[in-house]
Design a protein around this motif. Structure first.
Motif, PDB file in Angstrom:
ATOM      1  N   SER A 127       0.838  -1.194   0.000  1.00 25.04           N
ATOM      2  CA  SER A 127       0.000   0.000   0.000  1.00 25.04           C
ATOM      3  C   SER A 127       0.878   1.252   0.000  1.00 25.04           C
ATOM      4  O   SER A 127       1.867   1.312   0.732  1.00 25.04           O
ATOM      5  CB  SER A 127      -0.916  -0.003   1.218  1.00 25.04           C
ATOM      6  OG  SER A 127      -0.156  -0.102   2.405  1.00 25.04           O
ATOM      7  N   VAL A 186       0.030   8.163  -2.580  1.00 25.50           N
ATOM      8  CA  VAL A 186       0.375   8.732  -3.879  1.00 25.50           C
ATOM      9  C   VAL A 186       0.504  10.237  -3.697  1.00 25.50           C
ATOM     10  O   VAL A 186      -0.465  10.917  -3.358  1.00 25.50           O
ATOM     11  CB  VAL A 186      -0.685   8.383  -4.943  1.00 25.50           C
ATOM     12  CG1 VAL A 186      -0.310   8.990  -6.291  1.00 25.50           C
ATOM     13  CG2 VAL A 186      -0.863   6.871  -5.054  1.00 25.50           C
ATOM     14  N   LEU A 205       1.876   6.308 -13.161  1.00 23.59           N
ATOM     15  CA  LEU A 205       0.461   6.218 -12.799  1.00 23.59           C
ATOM     16  C   LEU A 205      -0.176   4.969 -13.406  1.00 23.59           C
ATOM     17  O   LEU A 205      -0.915   4.245 -12.732  1.00 23.59           O
ATOM     18  CB  LEU A 205      -0.260   7.483 -13.259  1.00 23.59           C
ATOM     19  CG  LEU A 205      -1.695   7.676 -12.845  1.00 23.59           C
ATOM     20  CD1 LEU A 205      -1.851   7.632 -11.326  1.00 23.59           C
ATOM     21  CD2 LEU A 205      -2.220   8.991 -13.385  1.00 23.59           C
ATOM     22  N   LEU A 259       0.983   1.927 -11.553  1.00 26.95           N
ATOM     23  CA  LEU A 259       0.318   1.861 -10.253  1.00 26.95           C
ATOM     24  C   LEU A 259      -1.091   1.297 -10.401  1.00 26.95           C
ATOM     25  O   LEU A 259      -1.503   0.400  -9.669  1.00 26.95           O
ATOM     26  CB  LEU A 259       0.269   3.261  -9.629  1.00 26.95           C
ATOM     27  CG  LEU A 259      -0.622   3.456  -8.412  1.00 26.95           C
ATOM     28  CD1 LEU A 259      -0.135   2.612  -7.246  1.00 26.95           C
ATOM     29  CD2 LEU A 259      -0.646   4.918  -8.014  1.00 26.95           C
ATOM     30  N   ILE A 260      -1.834   1.798 -11.363  1.00 21.70           N
ATOM     31  CA  ILE A 260      -3.210   1.356 -11.567  1.00 21.70           C
ATOM     32  C   ILE A 260      -3.257  -0.101 -12.014  1.00 21.70           C
ATOM     33  O   ILE A 260      -4.114  -0.869 -11.572  1.00 21.70           O
ATOM     34  CB  ILE A 260      -3.930   2.290 -12.569  1.00 21.70           C
ATOM     35  CG1 ILE A 260      -4.095   3.678 -11.946  1.00 21.70           C
ATOM     36  CG2 ILE A 260      -5.275   1.716 -12.991  1.00 21.70           C
ATOM     37  CD1 ILE A 260      -4.465   4.756 -12.927  1.00 21.70           C
ATOM     38  N   GLU A 292      -2.053  -1.018  -3.641  1.00 19.43           N
ATOM     39  CA  GLU A 292      -3.156  -0.131  -3.280  1.00 19.43           C
ATOM     40  C   GLU A 292      -2.632   1.299  -3.255  1.00 19.43           C
ATOM     41  O   GLU A 292      -1.606   1.566  -2.631  1.00 19.43           O
ATOM     42  CB  GLU A 292      -3.692  -0.480  -1.888  1.00 19.43           C
ATOM     43  CG  GLU A 292      -4.352  -1.833  -1.801  1.00 19.43           C
ATOM     44  CD  GLU A 292      -5.806  -1.808  -2.231  1.00 19.43           C
ATOM     45  OE1 GLU A 292      -6.370  -0.714  -2.373  1.00 19.43           O
ATOM     46  OE2 GLU A 292      -6.358  -2.896  -2.438  1.00 19.43           O
ATOM     47  N   GLY A 293      -3.329   2.204  -3.907  1.00 20.93           N
ATOM     48  CA  GLY A 293      -2.949   3.608  -3.897  1.00 20.93           C
ATOM     49  C   GLY A 293      -3.904   4.424  -3.045  1.00 20.93           C
ATOM     50  O   GLY A 293      -5.123   4.256  -3.129  1.00 20.93           O
ATOM     51  N   TYR A 294      -3.333   5.288  -2.213  1.00 20.79           N
ATOM     52  CA  TYR A 294      -4.117   6.114  -1.304  1.00 20.79           C
ATOM     53  C   TYR A 294      -3.740   7.577  -1.479  1.00 20.79           C
ATOM     54  O   TYR A 294      -2.592   7.900  -1.808  1.00 20.79           O
ATOM     55  CB  TYR A 294      -3.852   5.725   0.155  1.00 20.79           C
ATOM     56  CG  TYR A 294      -4.323   4.344   0.496  1.00 20.79           C
ATOM     57  CD1 TYR A 294      -5.613   4.120   0.967  1.00 20.79           C
ATOM     58  CD2 TYR A 294      -3.478   3.249   0.354  1.00 20.79           C
ATOM     59  CE1 TYR A 294      -6.055   2.856   1.284  1.00 20.79           C
ATOM     60  CE2 TYR A 294      -3.905   1.968   0.668  1.00 20.79           C
ATOM     61  CZ  TYR A 294      -5.196   1.777   1.130  1.00 20.79           C
ATOM     62  OH  TYR A 294      -5.627   0.520   1.442  1.00 20.79           O
ATOM     63  N   ILE A 295      -4.717   8.442  -1.224  1.00 19.10           N
ATOM     64  CA  ILE A 295      -4.469   9.877  -1.172  1.00 19.10           C
ATOM     65  C   ILE A 295      -5.204  10.435   0.039  1.00 19.10           C
ATOM     66  O   ILE A 295      -5.968   9.727   0.696  1.00 19.10           O
ATOM     67  CB  ILE A 295      -4.907  10.609  -2.464  1.00 19.10           C
ATOM     68  CG1 ILE A 295      -6.407  10.433  -2.724  1.00 19.10           C
ATOM     69  CG2 ILE A 295      -4.085  10.142  -3.663  1.00 19.10           C
ATOM     70  CD1 ILE A 295      -6.941  11.241  -3.902  1.00 19.10           C
ATOM     71  N   PHE A 304      -8.236   6.406  -6.410  1.00 20.43           N
ATOM     72  CA  PHE A 304      -7.529   6.106  -5.167  1.00 20.43           C
ATOM     73  C   PHE A 304      -8.477   6.144  -3.979  1.00 20.43           C
ATOM     74  O   PHE A 304      -9.481   6.840  -3.996  1.00 20.43           O
ATOM     75  CB  PHE A 304      -6.388   7.122  -4.968  1.00 20.43           C
ATOM     76  CG  PHE A 304      -5.495   7.191  -6.166  1.00 20.43           C
ATOM     77  CD1 PHE A 304      -4.554   6.207  -6.395  1.00 20.43           C
ATOM     78  CD2 PHE A 304      -5.641   8.214  -7.087  1.00 20.43           C
ATOM     79  CE1 PHE A 304      -3.762   6.240  -7.527  1.00 20.43           C
ATOM     80  CE2 PHE A 304      -4.839   8.263  -8.223  1.00 20.43           C
ATOM     81  CZ  PHE A 304      -3.895   7.273  -8.442  1.00 20.43           C
ATOM     82  N   LYS A 305      -8.098   5.409  -2.951  1.00 23.08           N
ATOM     83  CA  LYS A 305      -8.854   5.442  -1.702  1.00 23.08           C
ATOM     84  C   LYS A 305      -8.371   6.627  -0.879  1.00 23.08           C
ATOM     85  O   LYS A 305      -7.180   6.940  -0.871  1.00 23.08           O
ATOM     86  CB  LYS A 305      -8.633   4.141  -0.931  1.00 23.08           C
ATOM     87  CG  LYS A 305      -9.177   2.937  -1.667  1.00 23.08           C
ATOM     88  CD  LYS A 305      -8.895   1.664  -0.911  1.00 23.08           C
ATOM     89  CE  LYS A 305      -9.410   0.483  -1.718  1.00 23.08           C
ATOM     90  NZ  LYS A 305      -9.094  -0.791  -1.102  1.00 23.08           N
TER      91      LYS A 305
END
Length: 152
Positions: A3, A6, A25, A28-29, A34-37, A83-84
């Motif tokens: 995780s 980003v 990007l 990552l996708i 897992e990508g978070y902001i 992103f989550k």
């Protein structure tokens, strides 16, 4: 699954047409991470997007809300929705104060890094060298290329 926080630099540079950011990007996708902001990243990205689309400065945008209203914002909202979101709370803020004091990070970078630390993420995906100083000391992986991401 790893995780990562980003950083806004990846998203902003993608919006500016930087192919390195777009490749990162996409990796990552498409990757197994897992990508978070957080709201700091969202705010920075939306603000730069508005500046890019209008060609106007902060001062002008602040005084002319009709310019902001006219911009088609759905593309940037869709980008951010990939992103989550993680909340910034008083505990994240406490960590960010320590990062500002220990490493001299500017507040937004400190909040982004503190979010990764508080939520025990594996690292930060960024094109910003400001995070290099803290990554090792704070046990964060720093990813700045698709190749680095693929090695995880």
């Amino acid at each position: 699954m790893k995780s990562f926080m980003v950083d806004s630099t990846v998203l902003v540079e993608h919006l500016k047409g930087n192919p390195k950011a777009t490749e990162l990007l996409e990796a990552l996708i498409d990757g197994n991470v897992e990508g978070y902001i957080n709201e700091t990243v969202a705010s920075e990205v939306i603000f730069v997007y508005l500046k890019l689309k209008t060609g106007r400065s902060f001062r002008t945008l602040k005084k002319k809300p009709n310019l902001v209203k006219k911009v088609q914002k759905e593309p940037v909202y869709e980008l951010l929705s990939l992103f989550k979101f993680l909340d910034t709370n008083e505990f994240v803020f406490a960590v960010s104060k320590r990062l500002v004091n220990e490493y001299g990070l500017l507040p937004n970078d400190a909040i982004i890094a503190a979010t990764a630390i508080f939520y025990k993420l594996d690292g930060i995906i960024t094109l910003d060298e400001d995070f290099e100083n803290i990554a090792q000391n704070e046990n964060l992986l720093l990813i700045s290329s698709p190749e680095e991401l693929s090695r995880i």
